[in-house]
Design a protein around this motif. Structure first.
Motif, PDB file in Angstrom:
ATOM      1  N   GLU A  82      -2.174 -15.631   4.375  1.00  0.00           N
ATOM      2  CA  GLU A  82      -3.643 -15.582   4.297  1.00  0.00           C
ATOM      3  C   GLU A  82      -4.055 -14.936   5.438  1.00  0.00           C
ATOM      4  O   GLU A  82      -5.389 -14.521   5.711  1.00  0.00           O
ATOM      5  N   HIS A  85      -4.051  -9.984   7.069  1.00  0.00           N
ATOM      6  CA  HIS A  85      -5.316  -8.931   7.710  1.00  0.00           C
ATOM      7  C   HIS A  85      -6.330 -10.110   7.963  1.00  0.00           C
ATOM      8  O   HIS A  85      -6.549 -11.101   7.412  1.00  0.00           O
ATOM      9  N   SER A  87      -9.463 -11.743   8.553  1.00  0.00           N
ATOM     10  CA  SER A  87     -10.832 -12.110   7.724  1.00  0.00           C
ATOM     11  C   SER A  87     -11.544 -13.302   8.504  1.00  0.00           C
ATOM     12  O   SER A  87     -10.934 -14.049   9.313  1.00  0.00           O
ATOM     13  N   ALA A 200      -5.864 -19.861   0.313  1.00  0.00           N
ATOM     14  CA  ALA A 200      -6.285 -18.556  -0.134  1.00  0.00           C
ATOM     15  C   ALA A 200      -7.724 -18.753  -0.704  1.00  0.00           C
ATOM     16  O   ALA A 200      -8.648 -17.780  -0.666  1.00  0.00           O
ATOM     17  N   THR A 201      -8.102 -19.560  -1.746  1.00  0.00           N
ATOM     18  CA  THR A 201      -9.185 -19.711  -2.347  1.00  0.00           C
ATOM     19  C   THR A 201     -10.484 -20.063  -1.650  1.00  0.00           C
ATOM     20  O   THR A 201     -11.623 -19.778  -2.040  1.00  0.00           O
ATOM     21  N   ILE A 203     -11.015 -18.242   1.167  1.00  0.00           N
ATOM     22  CA  ILE A 203     -11.372 -16.992   1.869  1.00  0.00           C
ATOM     23  C   ILE A 203     -12.248 -16.245   0.805  1.00  0.00           C
ATOM     24  O   ILE A 203     -11.824 -15.922  -0.264  1.00  0.00           O
ATOM     25  N   ARG A 204     -13.368 -16.126   1.530  1.00  0.00           N
ATOM     26  CA  ARG A 204     -14.425 -15.426   0.488  1.00  0.00           C
ATOM     27  C   ARG A 204     -14.522 -13.961   0.377  1.00  0.00           C
ATOM     28  O   ARG A 204     -15.025 -13.448  -0.426  1.00  0.00           O
ATOM     29  N   THR A 205     -13.766 -13.314   1.214  1.00  0.00           N
ATOM     30  CA  THR A 205     -13.576 -11.868   1.219  1.00  0.00           C
ATOM     31  C   THR A 205     -11.968 -11.481   0.752  1.00  0.00           C
ATOM     32  O   THR A 205     -11.206 -12.230   1.230  1.00  0.00           O
ATOM     33  N   LYS A 206     -11.975 -10.361   0.273  1.00  0.00           N
ATOM     34  CA  LYS A 206     -10.441  -9.818   0.079  1.00  0.00           C
ATOM     35  C   LYS A 206     -10.297  -8.402   0.530  1.00  0.00           C
ATOM     36  O   LYS A 206     -11.439  -7.566   0.040  1.00  0.00           O
ATOM     37  N   VAL A 208      -9.156  -5.100   0.222  1.00  0.00           N
ATOM     38  CA  VAL A 208      -8.485  -4.277  -1.233  1.00  0.00           C
ATOM     39  C   VAL A 208      -7.753  -3.276  -0.781  1.00  0.00           C
ATOM     40  O   VAL A 208      -6.628  -3.019  -1.358  1.00  0.00           O
TER      41      VAL A 208
END
Ligand code: FAD
Length: 342
Positions: A82, A85, A87, A200-201, A203-206, A208
């Motif tokens: 998680e 990167h 975040s 992981a769920t 975290i509101r941004t991913k 890509v």
């Protein structure tokens, strides 16, 4: 004038130790982290406290040795997929949890894109203040508090700020204002592994895909070894192509004076100086830049300064190691051709 003392917001005696949040990108610690460990060591010694480095990422344990060698007594290591990167959600939660558990007295962070995002958010969550974008640090003799110095009111004054009643005392510090300490590989310390609590769920941004690393290199002024910078003397925005070409040939970054930024020739992320970035490359090539004090404030610690200016009396020549008097639009193409031959 010092304001009358207010009631502390927390029990100040519970908070001990100096922390440096060492930012990493793709598993490599950013220079500013090492610079702050050097400065954090001085603060910790003056306060008679320990210095800790905070490492957050994925598979980054190998960085810990460098933290000890650069002055840390402890490393708090938080690893996991998680945290691979940066975040905002994951890192804010991680730092906030660490602060609530271990209660540091001081936290230093780099005034990088990530540090500027993370620092204020964490400060708000833990109910303290934050002095952003500092250019100097010290200890206030009267109170023993950290004295954070930063430009204020558009760079017209240097303000020194104390945080008397809240903890931790937090600040972001510009990259390159302090020298990276010489590593002492014989130094050892305590590695403390910390469990992350975020799922992981949550975290509101991913992230890509990272698309623009090449472009980032041209903007990465803080870490660049070579910087080619243009000023008003470049004449028009199209002429910055010469600056970009030379910077690319040298594997360096593109800088600009405020005059060039204000004219809209380059975005503000390229600005070097008092109200821009502070840089310390091995070589700084100033093209059509007069050498105003506010520009010098951001680049005068460069190892070698080369100036190209058509005015032999331009102030930049007083600070340059090498000077070329002439038209930058004639000199840069020649320089580029010669470097291509190497
Ligand atoms: P100029 O001062 O106009 O100089 C242009 C130079 O180009 C001249 O020396 C000229 O001889 C030369 N020249 C012209 N044509 C050619 C040619 N064909 N070939 C070769 N040479 C040529 N400035 C910053 O840069 N960074 C900052 O962060 C910053 N912060 C500031 C904060 C405050 C509060 C204030 C008041 C000012 C700040 N400034 C800053 C502005 C600063 O004072 C100067 O105005 C600015 O740096 C000037 O930019 P310049 O050197 O590109 O332009």
């Amino acid at each position: 004038a010092r304001p009358a003392a207010a009631e502390p917001a927390v029990d100040l005696s519970e908070y001990k130790g100096v922390w440096v949040y060492v930012e990493q990108f793709q598993g490599k610690a950013r220079n500013v982290g090492y610079e702050l460990l050097g400065e954090g060591r001085k603060l910790a010694d003056a306060m008679g406290q320990e210095l800790a480095a905070i490492l957050i990422g994925d598979s980054i344990e190998s960085l810990a040795g460098g933290m000890f060698a650069s002055g840390a007594d402890k490393v708090y290591l938080l690893e996991g997929e998680e945290y691979k990167h940066y975040s905002t959600d994951a890192y804010t939660r991680a730092m906030t949890d660490l602060i609530h558990t271990y209660k540091p007295s001081v936290i230093l962070m780099g005034a990088t894109n990530d540090g500027r995002d993370l620092g204020p958010r964490v400060a708000c969550r833990v109910g303290t203040g934050l002095t952003a974008d500092c250019t100097n640090l010290g200890i206030d003799e009267e109170t023993g508090l950290v004295a954070w110095t930063r430009p204020a009111f558009g760079g017209n004054i240097m303000a020194t700020i104390l945080c008397p009643n809240h903890r931790p005392q937090m600040g972001t510090v510009r990259p390159n204002v302090f020298k990276r300490p010489e590593p002492d590989k014989s130094r050892q310390g305590e590695l403390i592994r910390v469990e992350g609590k975020i799922k992981a769920t949550d975290i509101r941004t991913k992230l890509v895909e990272i698309l623009a690393l090449a472009d980032t290199a041209a903007c990465n002024l803080e870490e660049a070894q070579f910087i080619v910078a243009g000023g008003r003397g470049m004449g028009k925005p199209e002429n910055f192509e010469l600056i970009e070409e030379l910077a690319a040939l040298l594997g360096g970054a593109v800088g600009a004076s405020r005059a060039a930024v204000d004219a809209g020739w380059k975005p503000a992320i390229h600005q070097v100086g008092q109200t821009g970035k502070t840089v310390a490359p091995k070589v700084y090539i100033a093209c059509g830049i007069s050498g105003a004090i506010q520009h010098l404030a951001g680049m005068s610690t460069s190892d070698v300064i080369i100036a190209i200016n058509k005015d032999a009396d331009a102030p930049i020549f007083k600070f340059a190691d090498f000077g070329i008097v002439g038209d930058v639009l004639e000199i840069l193409p020649v320089l580029i051709e010669e470097i291509k031959k190497i």
